[in-house]
Design an enzyme around this catalytic site. Structure first.
Site, PDB file in Angstrom:
ATOM      1  N   THR A 197       0.883  -1.170   0.000  1.00 40.41           N
ATOM      2  CA  THR A 197       0.000   0.000   0.000  1.00 40.41           C
ATOM      3  C   THR A 197       0.915   1.212   0.000  1.00 40.41           C
ATOM      4  O   THR A 197       2.101   1.081   0.288  1.00 40.41           O
ATOM      5  CB  THR A 197      -0.882  -0.019   1.275  1.00 40.41           C
ATOM      6  OG1 THR A 197      -1.977  -0.889   1.057  1.00 40.41           O
ATOM      7  CG2 THR A 197      -1.424   1.318   1.678  1.00 40.41           C
ATOM      8  N   ARG A 225     -13.982  -7.874  -1.720  1.00 39.76           N
ATOM      9  CA  ARG A 225     -13.301  -7.600  -0.437  1.00 39.76           C
ATOM     10  C   ARG A 225     -12.720  -6.168  -0.401  1.00 39.76           C
ATOM     11  O   ARG A 225     -12.093  -5.700  -1.329  1.00 39.76           O
ATOM     12  CB  ARG A 225     -12.174  -8.623  -0.261  1.00 39.76           C
ATOM     13  CG  ARG A 225     -11.343  -8.463   1.016  1.00 39.76           C
ATOM     14  CD  ARG A 225     -10.084  -7.655   0.777  1.00 39.76           C
ATOM     15  NE  ARG A 225      -9.244  -7.613   1.979  1.00 39.76           N
ATOM     16  CZ  ARG A 225      -8.229  -6.774   2.128  1.00 39.76           C
ATOM     17  NH1 ARG A 225      -7.932  -5.920   1.182  1.00 39.76           N
ATOM     18  NH2 ARG A 225      -7.510  -6.786   3.230  1.00 39.76           N
ATOM     19  N   GLY A 227     -10.351  -3.658   2.173  1.00 37.04           N
ATOM     20  CA  GLY A 227      -9.484  -3.682   3.359  1.00 37.04           C
ATOM     21  C   GLY A 227      -9.649  -2.438   4.209  1.00 37.04           C
ATOM     22  O   GLY A 227     -10.667  -1.745   4.155  1.00 37.04           O
ATOM     23  N   ASP A 228      -8.611  -2.141   4.977  1.00 36.92           N
ATOM     24  CA  ASP A 228      -8.665  -1.010   5.901  1.00 36.92           C
ATOM     25  C   ASP A 228      -8.373   0.334   5.237  1.00 36.92           C
ATOM     26  O   ASP A 228      -8.744   1.382   5.772  1.00 36.92           O
ATOM     27  CB  ASP A 228      -7.640  -1.211   7.030  1.00 36.92           C
ATOM     28  CG  ASP A 228      -6.216  -1.307   6.463  1.00 36.92           C
ATOM     29  OD1 ASP A 228      -6.015  -2.017   5.453  1.00 36.92           O
ATOM     30  OD2 ASP A 228      -5.303  -0.658   7.017  1.00 36.92           O
ATOM     31  N   THR A 248      -0.666   0.066   6.884  1.00 37.69           N
ATOM     32  CA  THR A 248      -0.458  -0.881   5.790  1.00 37.69           C
ATOM     33  C   THR A 248      -0.319  -2.318   6.289  1.00 37.69           C
ATOM     34  O   THR A 248       0.109  -2.547   7.405  1.00 37.69           O
ATOM     35  CB  THR A 248       0.793  -0.514   4.964  1.00 37.69           C
ATOM     36  OG1 THR A 248       1.081  -1.592   4.069  1.00 37.69           O
ATOM     37  CG2 THR A 248       2.021  -0.272   5.821  1.00 37.69           C
ATOM     38  N   GLY A 251      -5.179  -5.821   6.267  1.00 38.00           N
ATOM     39  CA  GLY A 251      -6.240  -4.871   6.569  1.00 38.00           C
ATOM     40  C   GLY A 251      -7.316  -5.351   7.515  1.00 38.00           C
ATOM     41  O   GLY A 251      -7.869  -4.563   8.292  1.00 38.00           O
TER      42      GLY A 251
HETATM   43  N1  ASP Z   1      -4.008  -2.770   4.101  1.00 35.39           N
HETATM   44  C1  ASP Z   1      -4.255  -3.053   2.714  1.00 35.39           C
HETATM   45  C2  ASP Z   1      -5.452  -3.930   2.623  1.00 35.39           C
HETATM   46  O1  ASP Z   1      -5.658  -4.762   3.485  1.00 35.39           O
HETATM   47  C3  ASP Z   1      -3.138  -3.684   2.034  1.00 35.39           C
HETATM   48  C4  ASP Z   1      -1.792  -3.203   2.462  1.00 35.39           C
HETATM   49  O2  ASP Z   1      -1.672  -2.205   3.095  1.00 35.39           O
HETATM   50  O3  ASP Z   1      -0.798  -3.846   2.195  1.00 35.39           O
HETATM   51  O4  ASP Z   1      -6.158  -3.842   1.654  1.00 35.39           O
END
Ligand code: ASP
Length: 329
Positions: A197, A225, A227-228, A248, A251
């Site tokens: 990310t 899906r 993520g965060d 990052t 998530g």
């Molecule tokens: N946090 C991000 C997600 O889960 C991916 C990442 O940060 O690597 O989508």
């Protein structure tokens, strides 16, 4: 005797005030941190060439943010423009070079937050917006909403005049091959190998904090899906009273712990320093076997860039000209 008591009292006041003053943190004019994702980033797996490329992109993103802030620009502009550099580079999992979903597509998420008034914007699952962080900013500034998703988010970005691309723009051979590898060995892959990310947090000369995060999410993600990264409070948070945070890696854990907001909350309600709050949150992440990292800045421009993974691409720059870049823990 009375004079002696008075002297003792004055001395006590003097020592207490010295102690209080020595605790007062130095306030920087401005500061900025960036990250390019956390995960299984190990020196032994890195070529000298790739290391050089990553350092140089981190440097470019730091320099752009630095010039915005040095010239009195806002933390929001610095965050958006620094993230553009990382989104436009195929080296990171955001914008060009985003990872693929299980059905072989790129679905991008991003969010941004302004610490001055707690305004925020985000997009999730967009597949044709060149720079999702700008779409997130448009949602924040030009809509009555915080989070737009999928086709609706793309339509809004188009109406706002943002750059729209064919979804093939996001393709990179490396990420495509990675999807094939994961599909064949899904069970054996470590969760922390599937992420990446980009993010940025900044403090400007007016004392305003901003945070932004942009991602392709998780390789092989299914069923829409999310993520965060586009979730305010999980992957991104900024409040001038406390700190700015961009997260990052895995998530799902960051959503479950509301990590970005939790750091700010511990500072606000428990009067913790950024260092104490970020240590506490890493502890909570460890307790539920989550993996990841984050960059953060407090209102004085002091950074905390922490992770429980072997590495995280990251960098920091401030108004004193101090600059740091790291890849490994
Ligand atoms: N946090 C991000 C997600 O889960 C991916 C990442 O940060 O690597 O989508």
């Amino acid at each position: 005797m009375r004079n002696l008591n008075l002297l003792m009292l004055l001395l006590a006041i003097y020592f207490v005030s010295c102690k209080t003053n020595s605790k007062k943190p130095e306030k920087l004019d401005y500061a900025l941190c960036i990250h390019g994702g956390a995960g299984t980033i190990l020196k032994k797996n890195m070529t000298a060439e790739k290391e050089k490329q990553i350092y140089s992109k981190l440097d470019e993103a730091l320099s752009i943010g630095d010039s915005v802030l040095r010239n009195g620009g806002s933390a929001l502009d610095a965050v958006e423009l620094s993230i553009h550099v990382l989104e436009d580079s195929p080296l990171f999992n955001a914008g060009k070079g985003a990872v693929f979903t299980n059905s072989g597509k790129n679905e991008l998420d991003a969010s941004i937050m302004w610490g001055k008034d707690l305004n925020a914007g985000a997009v999730a699952g967009v597949d044709d917006v060149k720079n999702p962080i700008s779409a997130a900013r448009k949602v924040m500034e030009n809509s009555e909403h915080v989070l737009l998703s999928g086709k609706g988010a793309s339509k809004f970005a188009k109406q706002q005049g943002l750059s729209i691309v064919d979804s093939s723009y996001f393709y990179t051979a490396k990420r495509w091959e990675y999807l094939q590898k994961i599909r064949s060995k899904e069970q054996q892959m470590k969760q922390s190998d599937r992420y990446g990310t980009v993010g940025c947090v900044a403090l400007d000369k007016n004392g305003n904090l901003a945070a932004g995060t942009s991602t392709g999410g998780m390789t092989n993600k299914k069923f829409g899906r999310i993520g965060d990264s586009p979730i305010i409070g999980a992957g991104t948070y900024a409040n001038n009273a406390t700190c700015a945070v961009s997260c990052t890696c895995h998530g799902e854990y960051f959503i479950r712990l509301s990590i970005a907001k939790d750091i700010a909350a511990m500072m606000e309600y428990k009067n913790m320093s950024l260092d104490e709050a970020t240590n506490a949150v890493i502890e909570k992440l460890n307790q539920i076997n989550g993996t990841g990292g984050f960059i953060s800045l407090d209102k004085y421009g002091k950074p905390a860039m922490k992770m429980n993974t072997p590495g995280m691409y990251r960098g920091y720059i401030n108004s004193k000209g101090e600059k740091e870049k790291y890849l490994y823990r």
